[in-house]
Design an enzyme around this catalytic site. Sequence first.
Site, mmCIF file in Angstrom:
data_model
loop_
_atom_site.group_PDB
_atom_site.id
_atom_site.type_symbol
_atom_site.label_atom_id
_atom_site.label_comp_id
_atom_site.label_asym_id
_atom_site.label_seq_id
_atom_site.Cartn_x
_atom_site.Cartn_y
_atom_site.Cartn_z
ATOM 1 N N PHE A 203 0.864 -1.188 0.000
ATOM 2 C CA PHE A 203 0.000 0.000 0.000
ATOM 3 C C PHE A 203 0.896 1.231 0.000
ATOM 4 O O PHE A 203 1.686 1.429 0.926
ATOM 5 C CB PHE A 203 -0.915 0.046 1.230
ATOM 6 C CG PHE A 203 -1.952 1.148 1.138
ATOM 7 C CD1 PHE A 203 -3.261 0.876 0.750
ATOM 8 C CD2 PHE A 203 -1.609 2.477 1.395
ATOM 9 C CE1 PHE A 203 -4.204 1.898 0.627
ATOM 10 C CE2 PHE A 203 -2.552 3.497 1.272
ATOM 11 C CZ PHE A 203 -3.847 3.204 0.891
ATOM 12 N N ASP A 312 9.238 3.132 1.849
ATOM 13 C CA ASP A 312 8.053 3.889 2.267
ATOM 14 C C ASP A 312 7.836 3.660 3.756
ATOM 15 O O ASP A 312 7.375 2.611 4.183
ATOM 16 C CB ASP A 312 6.851 3.403 1.435
ATOM 17 C CG ASP A 312 5.536 4.051 1.870
ATOM 18 O OD1 ASP A 312 5.482 4.681 2.945
ATOM 19 O OD2 ASP A 312 4.549 3.902 1.122
ATOM 20 N N LYS A 343 1.944 10.443 8.350
ATOM 21 C CA LYS A 343 1.304 9.913 9.566
ATOM 22 C C LYS A 343 1.902 10.496 10.857
ATOM 23 O O LYS A 343 1.793 11.685 11.087
ATOM 24 C CB LYS A 343 1.350 8.390 9.551
ATOM 25 C CG LYS A 343 0.419 7.806 8.462
ATOM 26 C CD LYS A 343 0.114 6.361 8.691
ATOM 27 C CE LYS A 343 -0.675 5.726 7.574
ATOM 28 N NZ LYS A 343 -2.112 5.668 7.798
ATOM 29 N N THR A 367 1.896 24.003 -4.463
ATOM 30 C CA THR A 367 1.679 25.308 -3.822
ATOM 31 C C THR A 367 2.227 25.342 -2.395
ATOM 32 O O THR A 367 3.103 26.123 -2.078
ATOM 33 C CB THR A 367 0.168 25.648 -3.779
ATOM 34 O OG1 THR A 367 -0.353 25.552 -5.080
ATOM 35 C CG2 THR A 367 -0.046 27.060 -3.222
HETATM 36 O O1 PSZ Z 1 -7.607 3.352 3.265
HETATM 37 C C1 PSZ Z 1 -6.656 4.160 3.186
HETATM 38 O O2 PSZ Z 1 -6.580 5.077 2.341
HETATM 39 C C2 PSZ Z 1 -5.517 4.019 4.113
HETATM 40 S S1 PSZ Z 1 -5.641 3.058 5.448
HETATM 41 C C3 PSZ Z 1 -4.042 3.262 5.837
HETATM 42 C C4 PSZ Z 1 -3.421 4.044 4.953
HETATM 43 C C5 PSZ Z 1 -4.276 4.504 3.974
HETATM 44 N N1 PSZ Z 1 -2.102 4.263 5.003
HETATM 45 C C6 PSZ Z 1 -1.489 5.224 4.209
HETATM 46 C C7 PSZ Z 1 -0.179 4.939 3.585
HETATM 47 C C8 PSZ Z 1 0.660 3.900 4.042
HETATM 48 O O3 PSZ Z 1 0.300 3.099 5.050
HETATM 49 C C9 PSZ Z 1 1.888 3.691 3.392
HETATM 50 C C10 PSZ Z 1 2.803 2.607 3.836
HETATM 51 N N2 PSZ Z 1 2.243 4.471 2.375
HETATM 52 C C11 PSZ Z 1 1.473 5.478 1.940
HETATM 53 C C12 PSZ Z 1 0.254 5.742 2.524
HETATM 54 C C13 PSZ Z 1 -0.573 6.864 2.007
HETATM 55 O O4 PSZ Z 1 -0.670 7.871 2.941
HETATM 56 P P1 PSZ Z 1 -1.894 8.890 2.916
HETATM 57 O O5 PSZ Z 1 -3.121 8.142 3.340
HETATM 58 O O6 PSZ Z 1 -1.480 9.943 3.883
HETATM 59 O O7 PSZ Z 1 -2.010 9.408 1.541
#
Ligand code: PSZ
Length: 485
Positions: A203, A312, A343, A367
């Site tokens: 992810f 990541d 996070k 921006t």
């Molecule tokens: O359902 C969702 O959109 C979720 S639930 C948990 C996440 C997103 N995690 C975000 C995440 C991550 O765990 C890793 C390893 N890389 C990138 C991301 C993306 O971060 P955001 O959500 O801030 O864009």
Amino acid sequence: MWSKTVGPVVQNAIRTGSIRTYIKGEPNEPVVKTDIPGPKTKQLQNELNSIQLSGAVQLFADYNKSLGNYLVDVDSNVILDTFTQISSIPIGYNHPELLKVFTDQDNLKALVNRPALGVFPGDYWPGKLRNVLLSVSPNLPNVTTMMCGSCSNENAYKALFLTYRRKQRGENVDFTELETQSCMVNQPPGAPDLSLMSFHGAFHGRTFAALATTHSKPIHKLDVPSFDWPVASFPKYKYPLEENVRENDAEDKRCLAIVEDLIETYKKKGKPVAGIVIEPIQSEGGDNEASPFFFQQLQKIAQKNGAGYLIDEVQTGCGATGKFWAHEHFNLETTPDIVTFSKKMLTGGFFHTVDMRPSQPYRIFNTWMGDPGKIALLEAVLKVIKQDKLLDNVNKVGDKLKKGLLGLEKEFPQLLSATRGRGTFLATNVATPKLRDDIIAQMKKKGVLMGGCGDNALRLRPSLIFQERHADIFLDRFRSVLKEN
Ligand code: PSZ
């Protein structure tokens, strides 16, 4: 004064009655008054649903009353939070040091006068980047701030491609006329046929390129056009690790061979791999671990093929695994080329080598490019982590939690298996996906908020101030739920 008697670990902490706590006034235990979702949550959800799709909402919180490890909802349920806004609350709710941040006039003005950081940064900006973000850099000299995790990955991917092309073209060689024309209609050679390698179960976010490297659930991807990029196999280990060394070692080698094959295949296809992106522990995909050996070899394969190595750390970063960055557990020969974060770090962004810097301005840009208000909060978070020695706390409490989970796995072998993880970044598998979801619901009834991931894993993502007494409450209630199943 009392820090002398209790030792340095809780230097900044406070004693309430006989209980040592990092947060004064934190509740002693969960209190459940209604169903969760309760009547007020349901009412607010109806209201919200008339404005936007709100099917994922679990509860409406009262962020005035929430404190430390306890999330309080609008129905006055006091819930022990082991999930912390999808792993995003570093030092609990309403930490006094965070509440103080914007009483400082300089911080307040940085918040109010939010700059377009790429063009009009304040005089404080280089100093803040150096003293706050670079103070926790995994030995990478540069940092670029962004908004969220997806945005950080998205821009880090661009850095990988830009660097790859610069090297192909030769340093200081200008773009051709054909490149500048073809990129404007999304065609090669200006928009080149290059690829990024990612892993099944990964992810990395939900924006287009990030989503192209996300493979945790079809529902995230359905109906969205994507890139033909290689997807390699992430190791699937047998547990306990100590008893399956030979098999898991073979699994590492099997997956590494697939990585090398795919790099060759995509080279032949005319879409060479410009970078490899990977999580230190695949989080959304089910808390899947890979060995230090796997990560070391992967780095070597990336180097051999001129591909960048991006780790990541959006979910794993900022201490939860017992080291500030999870990849510090891997003893890599050199730093990764890029490490992305968000996070618990509160701001998004990525650390990178000088090599990953674009050669012209405006190429990796937007921006806001982050937010100095978030850096002010992060500065306070890092100070608390240091003063309260929260990484020691994570290791101590993580040890207790893991032992507790392993004990429950022994006691309920028909329900639990494959307990794993580092620090308090822990997970265990449940016999079936339905049972996993049931257990999360039953734990909520007992006032404990948990997360799931992958098909059938339960995961723990408490904040860094989760203490042994919180672990006791969690383990006790988890055991009673397991007994009911
Ligand atoms: O359902 C969702 O959109 C979720 S639930 C948990 C996440 C997103 N995690 C975000 C995440 C991550 O765990 C890793 C390893 N890389 C990138 C991301 C993306 O971060 P955001 O959500 O801030 O864009």
